[in-house]
Design a protein around this motif. Structure first.
Motif, mmCIF file in Angstrom:
data_model
loop_
_atom_site.group_PDB
_atom_site.id
_atom_site.type_symbol
_atom_site.label_atom_id
_atom_site.label_comp_id
_atom_site.label_asym_id
_atom_site.label_seq_id
_atom_site.Cartn_x
_atom_site.Cartn_y
_atom_site.Cartn_z
ATOM 1 N N ASP A 181 124.532 138.148 41.143
ATOM 2 C CA ASP A 181 123.137 138.593 41.150
ATOM 3 C C ASP A 181 123.047 140.092 40.915
ATOM 4 O O ASP A 181 122.161 140.567 40.202
ATOM 5 C CB ASP A 181 122.456 138.237 42.474
ATOM 6 N N GLU A 182 123.949 140.865 41.519
ATOM 7 C CA GLU A 182 123.949 142.315 41.325
ATOM 8 C C GLU A 182 124.298 142.677 39.878
ATOM 9 O O GLU A 182 123.699 143.587 39.297
ATOM 10 C CB GLU A 182 124.929 142.983 42.287
ATOM 11 N N VAL A 183 125.251 141.951 39.307
ATOM 12 C CA VAL A 183 125.614 142.190 37.897
ATOM 13 C C VAL A 183 124.420 141.858 37.007
ATOM 14 O O VAL A 183 124.067 142.638 36.113
ATOM 15 C CB VAL A 183 126.854 141.355 37.490
ATOM 16 N N ASN A 184 123.775 140.716 37.269
ATOM 17 C CA ASN A 184 122.619 140.320 36.458
ATOM 18 C C ASN A 184 121.480 141.315 36.585
ATOM 19 O O ASN A 184 120.768 141.582 35.612
ATOM 20 C CB ASN A 184 122.136 138.928 36.862
ATOM 21 N N ALA A 185 121.307 141.888 37.761
ATOM 22 C CA ALA A 185 120.248 142.876 37.951
ATOM 23 C C ALA A 185 120.570 144.179 37.212
ATOM 24 O O ALA A 185 119.687 144.811 36.643
ATOM 25 C CB ALA A 185 120.041 143.149 39.441
ATOM 26 N N ALA A 186 121.835 144.569 37.232
ATOM 27 C CA ALA A 186 122.239 145.800 36.543
ATOM 28 C C ALA A 186 122.237 145.620 35.030
ATOM 29 O O ALA A 186 121.994 146.569 34.286
ATOM 30 C CB ALA A 186 123.625 146.244 37.018
ATOM 31 N N LEU A 187 122.512 144.400 34.584
ATOM 32 C CA LEU A 187 122.592 144.090 33.152
ATOM 33 C C LEU A 187 121.749 142.864 32.829
ATOM 34 O O LEU A 187 122.276 141.798 32.531
ATOM 35 C CB LEU A 187 124.048 143.806 32.757
ATOM 36 N N PRO A 188 120.437 142.973 32.868
ATOM 37 C CA PRO A 188 119.612 141.800 32.591
ATOM 38 C C PRO A 188 119.869 141.270 31.183
ATOM 39 O O PRO A 188 119.970 142.045 30.239
ATOM 40 C CB PRO A 188 118.181 142.302 32.748
ATOM 41 N N ALA A 189 120.019 139.957 31.078
ATOM 42 C CA ALA A 189 120.380 139.315 29.805
ATOM 43 C C ALA A 189 119.395 139.642 28.688
ATOM 44 O O ALA A 189 119.796 139.734 27.528
ATOM 45 C CB ALA A 189 120.485 137.810 29.995
ATOM 46 N N ASP A 190 118.123 139.842 29.031
ATOM 47 C CA ASP A 190 117.141 140.125 27.983
ATOM 48 C C ASP A 190 117.214 141.567 27.495
ATOM 49 O O ASP A 190 116.571 141.939 26.529
ATOM 50 C CB ASP A 190 115.731 139.794 28.460
ATOM 51 N N ARG A 191 118.011 142.410 28.156
ATOM 52 C CA ARG A 191 118.111 143.811 27.774
ATOM 53 C C ARG A 191 119.528 144.238 27.396
ATOM 54 O O ARG A 191 119.718 145.246 26.748
ATOM 55 C CB ARG A 191 117.633 144.704 28.915
ATOM 56 N N ALA A 192 120.520 143.502 27.839
ATOM 57 C CA ALA A 192 121.911 143.886 27.597
ATOM 58 C C ALA A 192 122.554 142.899 26.626
ATOM 59 O O ALA A 192 122.328 141.698 26.711
ATOM 60 C CB ALA A 192 122.692 143.910 28.910
ATOM 61 N N SER A 193 123.367 143.413 25.745
ATOM 62 C CA SER A 193 124.059 142.546 24.789
ATOM 63 C C SER A 193 125.167 141.774 25.507
ATOM 64 O O SER A 193 125.655 142.193 26.562
ATOM 65 C CB SER A 193 124.661 143.387 23.668
ATOM 66 N N THR A 194 125.553 140.680 24.916
ATOM 67 C CA THR A 194 126.652 139.883 25.455
ATOM 68 C C THR A 194 127.910 140.737 25.544
ATOM 69 O O THR A 194 128.652 140.668 26.520
ATOM 70 C CB THR A 194 126.900 138.647 24.569
ATOM 71 N N GLU A 195 128.132 141.556 24.537
ATOM 72 C CA GLU A 195 129.314 142.428 24.509
ATOM 73 C C GLU A 195 129.301 143.403 25.692
ATOM 74 O O GLU A 195 130.330 143.601 26.351
ATOM 75 C CB GLU A 195 129.363 143.196 23.197
ATOM 76 N N LEU A 196 128.155 143.990 25.978
ATOM 77 C CA LEU A 196 128.058 144.926 27.105
ATOM 78 C C LEU A 196 128.328 144.206 28.427
ATOM 79 O O LEU A 196 129.049 144.722 29.286
ATOM 80 C CB LEU A 196 126.681 145.594 27.144
ATOM 81 N N ILE A 197 127.779 143.023 28.577
ATOM 82 C CA ILE A 197 127.992 142.244 29.806
ATOM 83 C C ILE A 197 129.475 141.912 29.951
ATOM 84 O O ILE A 197 130.072 142.112 31.016
ATOM 85 C CB ILE A 197 127.126 140.966 29.808
ATOM 86 N N GLU A 198 130.102 141.419 28.879
ATOM 87 C CA GLU A 198 131.534 141.076 28.925
ATOM 88 C C GLU A 198 132.393 142.302 29.198
ATOM 89 O O GLU A 198 133.342 142.236 29.991
ATOM 90 C CB GLU A 198 131.950 140.395 27.619
ATOM 91 N N ASP A 199 132.073 143.421 28.572
ATOM 92 C CA ASP A 199 132.826 144.657 28.798
ATOM 93 C C ASP A 199 132.707 145.115 30.249
ATOM 94 O O ASP A 199 133.690 145.557 30.862
ATOM 95 C CB ASP A 199 132.349 145.773 27.864
ATOM 96 N N THR A 200 131.507 145.002 30.795
ATOM 97 C CA THR A 200 131.296 145.415 32.185
ATOM 98 C C THR A 200 132.076 144.509 33.131
ATOM 99 O O THR A 200 132.748 144.999 34.056
ATOM 100 C CB THR A 200 129.794 145.393 32.530
ATOM 101 N N LEU A 201 132.031 143.201 32.908
ATOM 102 C CA LEU A 201 132.781 142.260 33.753
ATOM 103 C C LEU A 201 134.277 142.541 33.675
ATOM 104 O O LEU A 201 134.980 142.546 34.693
ATOM 105 C CB LEU A 201 132.484 140.814 33.346
ATOM 106 N N SER A 202 134.754 142.807 32.472
ATOM 107 C CA SER A 202 136.168 143.114 32.273
ATOM 108 C C SER A 202 136.544 144.408 33.003
ATOM 109 O O SER A 202 137.569 144.478 33.685
ATOM 110 C CB SER A 202 136.463 143.234 30.777
ATOM 111 N N SER A 203 135.699 145.420 32.871
ATOM 112 C CA SER A 203 135.965 146.704 33.531
ATOM 113 C C SER A 203 135.991 146.548 35.045
ATOM 114 O O SER A 203 136.845 147.143 35.723
ATOM 115 C CB SER A 203 134.900 147.730 33.146
#
Length: 130
Positions: free
Chosen positions: A90-112
């Motif tokens: 939920d915290e990740v989704n709030a920081a990177l809302p799917a409608d505003r963040a690219s899939t690549e940014l979300i994946e990069d953040t999860l990886s980091s």
């Protein structure tokens, strides 16, 4: 059967406040949407924006400011994760809302987060030793 006709509106406002607290910001468009859409009187939107700001939630007028706020949201997420050792989805989704963040940014953040030793869990109910 006695469901309040205001309940959907209250739920949208609660979701806006929760997202704002998690991300540290909301946009004017999000405030308008929560209040009923673009036809919402500007005075009401301004009043709610001031109320959100009084709660420590930044309100961006335009999407350009959201990109800077997203970076700040990710930084807060990392800081929280370093302190606790985990963050919630939920915290990740709030920081990177799917409608505003690219899939690549979300994946990069999860990886980091993983590379930093920060675990991502389902909910915030895990005991963090406190």
């Amino acid at each position: 059967m006695n469901r309040s006709p205001f309940r959907p509106w209250v739920q949208r406002i609660e979701a806006l406040v929760a997202a704002g607290r998690a991300r540290g910001r909301v946009t004017r468009a999000e405030v308008e949407a929560a209040l009923g859409g673009p036809a919402t009187p500007a005075a009401l939107v301004d009043e709610w924006m001031a109320a959100l700001q009084a709660q420590g939630i930044a309100v961006a007028e335009a999407e350009d400011a959201v990109l800077d706020a997203t970076t700040a949201g990710v930084k807060r997420l990392i800081e929280r994760g370093k302190v606790r050792g985990y963050v919630t989805f939920d915290e990740v989704n709030a920081a990177l809302p799917a409608d505003r963040a690219s899939t690549e940014l979300i994946e990069d953040t999860l990886s980091s987060l993983g590379e930093m030793g920060i675990t991502i869990i389902e909910s915030g109910t895990e005991d963090d030793g406190g």
